[in-house]
Design a protein around this motif. Sequence first.
Motif, PDB file in Angstrom:
ATOM      1  N   ARG A   1       0.846  -1.307   0.187  1.00 36.75           N
ATOM      2  CA  ARG A   1      -0.125  -0.164   0.303  1.00 36.75           C
ATOM      3  C   ARG A   1       0.792   0.977   0.094  1.00 36.75           C
ATOM      4  NH1 ARG A   1      -3.056   2.624   4.118  1.00 36.75           N
ATOM      5  NH2 ARG A   1      -1.732   1.135   5.801  1.00 36.75           N
ATOM      6  N   VAL A   2       0.555   1.578  -1.067  1.00 39.89           N
ATOM      7  CA  VAL A   2       1.063   3.474  -0.753  1.00 39.89           C
ATOM      8  C   VAL A   2       0.407   4.481   0.409  1.00 39.89           C
ATOM      9  CG1 VAL A   2       1.732   5.668  -2.459  1.00 39.89           C
ATOM     10  CG2 VAL A   2       2.023   2.796  -3.124  1.00 39.89           C
ATOM     11  N   ASP A   3       1.588   4.937   1.508  1.00 43.59           N
ATOM     12  CA  ASP A   3       0.569   5.902   2.200  1.00 43.59           C
ATOM     13  C   ASP A   3       1.919   6.554   2.790  1.00 43.59           C
ATOM     14  OD1 ASP A   3      -0.145   6.678   4.458  1.00 43.59           O
ATOM     15  OD2 ASP A   3      -1.260   4.967   4.929  1.00 43.59           O
ATOM     16  N   PRO A   4       1.788   7.877   1.988  1.00 41.53           N
ATOM     17  CA  PRO A   4       2.870   8.798   1.992  1.00 41.53           C
ATOM     18  C   PRO A   4       2.932   9.418   3.987  1.00 41.53           C
ATOM     19  CG  PRO A   4       1.569   9.580   0.222  1.00 41.53           C
ATOM     20  CD  PRO A   4       1.448   8.167   0.546  1.00 41.53           C
ATOM     21  N   GLY A   5       1.643   8.675   4.321  1.00 41.41           N
ATOM     22  CA  GLY A   5       1.380   9.471   5.507  1.00 41.41           C
ATOM     23  C   GLY A   5       2.216   8.454   6.433  1.00 41.41           C
ATOM     24  N   ARG A   6       2.140   7.206   6.149  1.00 41.43           N
ATOM     25  CA  ARG A   6       2.917   6.627   7.019  1.00 41.43           C
ATOM     26  C   ARG A   6       3.971   7.268   7.173  1.00 41.43           C
ATOM     27  NH1 ARG A   6       1.566   0.176   5.652  1.00 41.43           N
ATOM     28  NH2 ARG A   6       2.092   0.730   3.743  1.00 41.43           N
TER      29      ARG A   6
END
Length: 247
Positions: A22-27
């Motif tokens: 999963r692509v998740d910049p916030g992570r």
Amino acid sequence: MSGPRLRCASWNVHRAKGTDGRVDPGRVRAAIASALAPGGLDVLALQEADAECRPHGRILDVAGISADTGLIWQHERPELRWGAQSDGFLGTILFLNPRLEVGFRDVIDLPGHCHRGAVVVEARAEAVPVRIMSMHLSLSQPLRVVQMRIIGQYLRRRPEMQTILLGDFNEWRPWGGLMFNARLLGRRFHGPARRSFPSIRPLLPLDRILTDRAGALSDIEVVDTGPVRAASDHLPVRGDVRLPRQG
């Protein structure tokens, strides 16, 4: 007597694609804040922090990362980014502590089938000059040798000062092979090889912090926490670089 100490960290964030696919910049931002920033950083180098293909569009919230860490994003000038939609140069983004007095900044386009590059900052920490170079090198050993030769030639044209290299060198052998040869670079770089890839079971020392002053590195570690491990296929490396006292 030794001079100021710089706390450095480097992380290939894999374009914010975690180990769950999963692509998740916030992570990524949250992992930096929770695992890298506590205790303070002077240098934060990120690789694969823009999109892989042209126009290498932005992915991360660089303003948010700056707010979380107190570090200053170094790419506000257009010539320090790959393009108008990028936050860094070929995926490499550099943040520095405001206590560093930044003078010269540059980027180096490195050859290869995949886009590769380096970001260069020359600064002063408590009046001590230091050069910081963040980079992401090729998967191919012959190309890495060529890329490091270009970096070595670049260093020969710049003023003499302690130089720190950090980033994803894609060199899996602890001894580093020809790419770290002093004849190739014009100087010898020192630094341990810590296993940082893959994040779920680190086996290969792809990510490193090096400097051309023997004995100047300490407390080099791989940062391995649950949030960090989930956010990228690489683990960050972090450590201290001591600069020489002037005079």
